[in-house]
Design an enzyme around this catalytic site. Structure first.
Site, PDB file in Angstrom:
ATOM      1  N   ARG A   1       0.817  -1.217   0.000  1.00 51.78           N
ATOM      2  CA  ARG A   1       0.000   0.000   0.000  1.00 51.78           C
ATOM      3  C   ARG A   1       0.852   1.269   0.000  1.00 51.78           C
ATOM      4  NH1 ARG A   1      -2.983  -3.808   2.841  1.00 51.78           N
ATOM      5  NH2 ARG A   1      -1.945  -3.200   4.766  1.00 51.78           N
TER       6      ARG A   1
ATOM      7  N   GLU B   1       6.673 -10.701  14.213  1.00 48.92           N
ATOM      8  CA  GLU B   1       6.185 -11.308  15.453  1.00 48.92           C
ATOM      9  C   GLU B   1       6.386 -12.826  15.437  1.00 48.92           C
ATOM     10  OE1 GLU B   1       2.153 -11.276  18.203  1.00 48.92           O
ATOM     11  OE2 GLU B   1       2.195 -10.174  16.316  1.00 48.92           O
TER      12      GLU B   1
END
Length: 179
Positions: free
Chosen positions: A63, A100
């Site tokens: 994006r 993560e």
């Protein structure tokens, strides 16, 4: 709340449980579909680029490409895509970083950045800050200077700002919306 913040926020749709249960996804496609809101966003990010004396815009996949390219055009600057590893032909610089649950790698064409460039990184969201931090490392390894990072929205509860601030080394971090 400013008028532009209200406009942008009104065009961002919450999508519950996407991409997995418990996540509230911030969908910017309604904003992109509204020419007035998209223009206001482009103008606001271009103003940040000009204020920070950027000479080039880096957009982060994916994006960040959508937002960064029109910002570069509006500000009269060059646009450089930073892509996931293996997507750019030719000689690249790459930077691995931790996520993560695992790791990832981003790349930039080695010849697209050089000494004397002042680069503003543009993306839609600052979440944990891992991708943005890796992009700053790439920019500096290419010999360019970091003018700053500009995002549409910052998800403050994920701690990206505190992770990113040491890597910014005094460069600006501006979020049009702080959620």
């Amino acid at each position: 709340m400013t008028d532009i913040e209200a406009l942008l926020l009104s065009r961002i749709r919450d999508v519950a449980d996407y991409p997995e249960p418990g996540v509230m996804f911030k969908d910017i496609t309604p904003l992109l579909a509204d020419p007035g809101a998209f223009t206001a966003l482009t103008d606001a990010l271009a103003d940040i680029a000009v204020r920070n004396e950027a000479t080039k815009i880096v957009g982060l996949e994916a994006r960040g490409f959508i937002l960064g390219a029109p910002v570069a055009v509006r500000a009269g600057l060059g646009f450089i895509p930073v892509r996931k590893a293996g997507k750019l032909p030719g000689a690249t610089l790459s930077q691995a970083y931790d996520l993560e649950y695992g790791s990832a790698e981003i790349e930039v064409h080695a010849e697209d950045l050089a000494a004397g460039d002042r680069v503003l990184v543009v993306d839609d969201v600052l979440a944990t800050g891992g991708t943005a931090e890796a992009s700053l490392q790439l920019i500096r390894r290419a010999g360019a200077d970091v003018a700053g990072v500009a995002v549409l929205m910052e998800l403050g509860f994920l701690g990206g700002r505190s992770r990113l601030e040491p890597a910014l080394a005094g460069a600006s971090l501006e979020a049009l919306l702080k959620l």
